[in-house]
Enzyme design. Sequence first.
Site, PDB file in Angstrom:
ATOM      1  N   ASN A  10       0.988  -1.229  -0.097  1.00 28.43           N
ATOM      2  CA  ASN A  10       0.195   0.082   0.186  1.00 28.43           C
ATOM      3  C   ASN A  10       1.126   1.092   0.129  1.00 28.43           C
ATOM      4  OD1 ASN A  10      -1.501   2.316   0.671  1.00 28.43           O
ATOM      5  ND2 ASN A  10      -3.152   0.841   1.723  1.00 28.43           N
ATOM      6  N   GLU A  37      -3.970   1.939  -3.063  1.00 26.90           N
ATOM      7  CA  GLU A  37      -4.177   3.327  -2.645  1.00 26.90           C
ATOM      8  C   GLU A  37      -2.933   4.500  -3.535  1.00 26.90           C
ATOM      9  OE1 GLU A  37      -5.051   5.676   1.622  1.00 26.90           O
ATOM     10  OE2 GLU A  37      -3.968   3.619   1.594  1.00 26.90           O
ATOM     11  N   ASP A 150      -4.191  -5.030   0.562  1.00 29.21           N
ATOM     12  CA  ASP A 150      -4.467  -4.554   1.547  1.00 29.21           C
ATOM     13  C   ASP A 150      -5.850  -4.839   2.162  1.00 29.21           C
ATOM     14  OD1 ASP A 150      -5.126  -2.888   4.100  1.00 29.21           O
ATOM     15  OD2 ASP A 150      -4.557  -0.963   2.988  1.00 29.21           O
ATOM     16  N   ASN A 152      -7.350  -4.739   4.991  1.00 31.81           N
ATOM     17  CA  ASN A 152      -7.987  -3.994   6.060  1.00 31.81           C
ATOM     18  C   ASN A 152      -8.856  -4.606   7.167  1.00 31.81           C
ATOM     19  OD1 ASN A 152      -7.367  -0.944   6.052  1.00 31.81           O
ATOM     20  ND2 ASN A 152      -8.452  -0.951   4.070  1.00 31.81           N
ATOM     21  N   ASP A 221      -2.034  -6.325   5.734  1.00 38.92           N
ATOM     22  CA  ASP A 221      -1.584  -6.700   4.150  1.00 38.92           C
ATOM     23  C   ASP A 221      -1.122  -8.104   4.004  1.00 38.92           C
ATOM     24  OD1 ASP A 221      -1.114  -3.590   3.015  1.00 38.92           O
ATOM     25  OD2 ASP A 221      -0.372  -3.762   4.941  1.00 38.92           O
ATOM     26  N   ASP A 250       2.710   4.642   5.474  1.00 40.05           N
ATOM     27  CA  ASP A 250       2.504   3.948   6.731  1.00 40.05           C
ATOM     28  C   ASP A 250       2.539   2.334   6.430  1.00 40.05           C
ATOM     29  OD1 ASP A 250       0.124   4.224   5.427  1.00 40.05           O
ATOM     30  OD2 ASP A 250      -1.108   5.018   6.957  1.00 40.05           O
ATOM     31  N   HIS A 251       2.651   1.823   5.433  1.00 38.62           N
ATOM     32  CA  HIS A 251       2.676   0.368   5.259  1.00 38.62           C
ATOM     33  C   HIS A 251       4.123  -0.057   4.831  1.00 38.62           C
ATOM     34  CE1 HIS A 251      -1.815  -0.599   4.820  1.00 38.62           C
ATOM     35  NE2 HIS A 251      -1.568   0.716   4.899  1.00 38.62           N
TER      36      HIS A 251
END
Length: 266
Positions: A10, A37, A150, A152, A221, A250-251
Site C-alpha cells: 500500500n 492506494e 491491503d 484492512n 496486508d 504507513d505500510h
Amino acid sequence: MKRLRIATFNINGINARLPNLLSWLEREQPDVVCLQELKTADKSFPARDIEAAGYGVVYQGQTSWNGVAILGRDTQPLEIRRGLPGAEWDVQARYIEAAVQGVVVACLYLPNGNPQPGPKFDYKLKWFEHLIAHAQTLQASEHPVVLAGDFNVVPTDFDIYNTRSWLKDALLQPESRACFQRLLEQGWVDALRTLHPNEQLFTFWDYFRRHWQSNSGLRIDHLLLNPALAPYLQSAGVDTWVRGEDHPSDHAPAWIELSSRKRKRH
C-alpha cells in the site's frame, strides 16, 4: 513454476512516494508487485517512471483516493479484469486482476469501513461478500493464483501490538474477521502466517504516537495462495526497512518467494 518474488505494498500516494517505490524496486527486485492506494487519476499515474525501472504495469487510478496496480519485472502483465464481478455498482478503484509470469494475480484494496457502525462499514461488508464469491472461483482454479493486497482486516489479536485502543475499529470487528476466515475456509493459504506461525509480523504502523518507533503495528496486508500455488511457497516476510525511509507510506511491503519446485510434504 518459475522462481518468483511477489509483493504487495500500500503505497499511500504513488506520486508522493515515487522515490520510495523506485528505491525499493531497485533494492529488492520483486518479480510481481501489487500496489494499493495510488491516490491518482490514470492520466497522472507515473507509468513512464515505472517502465524505466524495468516494470510493465496495468493500473486503475482514481483521483485523490483508492487505486490499484500490478507490476511485472521485465514483462507486461496481461489484464484479466478490473472491478469485482457482480459489483458493477461500485465506482471505487479497488480491484484489478492480471496474468503475470504464469500466475493469476488478484490485487485488492478492501474498504477500511470506519467509522463503524454506519454506511462505510456496510459498504466494507458488502464489498467483502463480492470478493468472497469471486475468490471461490479463483481458489478452485487449476491455475496458480495469489490474492494479495491491503485487506484492512487484522485476522487475530496476535496480528496487532495491542487491541486496547482499536476495539471499536472496523479492522478488528467480528464481522470483518469472520469474512477473512471464510476466505481461508475456501482453501486459501495465508502465506505469512503459515511460514511464521509464532512471530508477530506487522505491515502497517500509523503515523501517530510514535507507533513506528515502538513497533506498535498491525498485520493487514496479506498474500493468500490457492491450492495450485501454495505448494511452491518457499519463504515470506515484510520489507520493514521501507517504513523507516524518509517520507514513507504507513505500510511496508509484504512478500512471498516461490520455488521452482513443489515443497516436499513431511
